[in-house]
Design a protein around this motif. Structure first.
Motif: not given
Length: 166
Positions: A16-31
């Protein structure tokens, strides 16, 4: 030693900290993890800044309908396979507009394993486009809970490594 909720939370915090630092967003596709990666990421206050969506596509039909996984991939390789997790990443990126996506499909057990894909076999993929998607397979020991916990940790750490090196 079983993975604790605290260990998963710590890995989620690092990502989460890395995503915030890089100003990136994430989506998960889980089974097989049933949304556990998304759960770990959204346990943190302010997670709407970096989590776009979590898609639990447990059935093959959900993989087809929600993520665009193709029938030939499912029929020829099965849901627990490299082509399917790659297509899950592509579908999650397309459906959500996230900057990076992670996909997980595996055999958590206690049943459902085969000689080619024993219980504990989990395919992962992560990427920010279909062209840069990385896919890996791991086989984890333990019961259903242990396999799933290890898969969640592996996914969180894998995405983190991908982002650190991209």
């Amino acid at each position: 030693m079983p993975l604790t909720d605290e260990a998963l939370a710590e890995a989620g915090d690092h990502l989460a900290e890395l995503l915030e630092r890089q100003q990136r967003t994430i989506a998960t596709a889980e089974s097989c993890t049933g949304g556990w990666v998304a759960k770990v990421l959204t346990d943190r206050a302010g997670s709407s800044a970096y989590v776009v969506a979590g898609l639990v596509t447990y059935s093959n039909n959900a993989k087809r309908e929600l993520l665009g996984v193709t029938e030939p991939s499912l029929n020829e390789h099965g849901a627990v396979s490299e082509p399917v997790v790659r297509e899950m990443v592509a579908g999650a990126l397309a459906a959500t507009g996230a900057g990076v996506a992670v996909a997980i499909s595996g055999v958590a057990g206690p049943g459902g394993g085969s000689e080619d894909k024993p219980v504990g076999t989990v395919w992962f993929a992560w990427g920010s486009s279909p062209a840069d998607t990385v896919a890996v397979v791991e086989t984890f020991p333990g019961d259903r809970d242990q396999v799933r916990r290890q898969a969640v940790l592996y996914a969180l750490q894998g995405v983190r490594g991908f982002l650190e090196n991209s």
